[in-house]
Design an enzyme around this catalytic site. Sequence first.
Site, short mmCIF file in Angstrom:
data_model
loop_
_atom_site.label_atom_id
_atom_site.label_comp_id
_atom_site.label_asym_id
_atom_site.label_seq_id
_atom_site.Cartn_x
_atom_site.Cartn_y
_atom_site.Cartn_z
CB CYS A 127 -0.92 0.01 1.21
SG CYS A 127 -2.01 1.45 1.29
N GLY A 144 -6.77 2.06 -12.04
CA GLY A 144 -7.57 2.27 -13.23
C GLY A 144 -6.82 1.93 -14.51
#
Length: 312
Positions: A139, A226
């Site tokens: 992360c 994305g």
Amino acid sequence: MKKDPSNIEIPDLSVNLGGLQLDNPVCVASGTFGYGREYEDFVDLPAIGGVIVKGTTLTPRPGNPTPRIIETPAGMLNAIGLENPGIDAFLTEHLPYLCERNVTVIANIAGNTVEEYAEITRRIEKSTGVAAIELNISCPNVKQGGMQFGTDPDTVYKVVAAVKKETALPVLPKLSPNVTDIVAIARAAEAGGADALSMINTLMGMAVDIENRRPFLANIFGGLSGPAIKPVALRMIYQVYNQVKLPILGGGGIINYQDALEFIMVGATAVSVGTANFINPCVSKQLVEDLTLYLQENSIRSVKELIGVAHI
């Protein structure tokens, strides 16, 4: 192959991801699907290959200050910061709901220390209903825990090995793209005992508010996801596929079945769809249907026949 009532042959979409048996190769990525119930009005949850739940830490986390999400060209930046209620709340409040619906649950876990990863795993091991563990060692938008565990091969090895000592469940470390040698990281995960790899997490990025002349995100940096990152994800999976013996859960910018097929053809056994869930909450269902149709139209008996076929 099975046959449906109209005698049209139904291809086999089942795959095995390092001991995790999935009815189909479509999973939903952690952090984009909540705990499943948020999407129950749009998707038949058991029909998804696997639901990777929101990242879970040992204790509750409030996440980063706002603003912490912004759209970007062909994607989005997020700096949520692993906001979650902690492992105990997940096991008592969210997991039972998913188990009642026969969902294949993959728990995504994160820690500030190697011992925290091990402790979370011990608590999962004492419960029932989790089918596999995805290790969030990548992360990019938390200051403690997260990406620093996934950018050094020695640390990757230690985290994976510590978790494997605590569980018989399949363990899938989620690899960071923010490295110079993804193959070295993948090999370290394999040496540590990983059962499969999850590739890739978000790329570190930022956006600037030119009116206020400051970063858009309060955290300054966030994780880019994305369609913008799909070429990077495909490249990294292609690089890793022949260098380790582990199956790969591939993701990064998938929005349709053509994208999913690209990931499978470069070496992914299964795929995870993330940001597209925000655009079309029915996308996971659509992917399963479209992959089935593609296999039928091309007389392919099993999706497994396509894994890695793009390698030359």
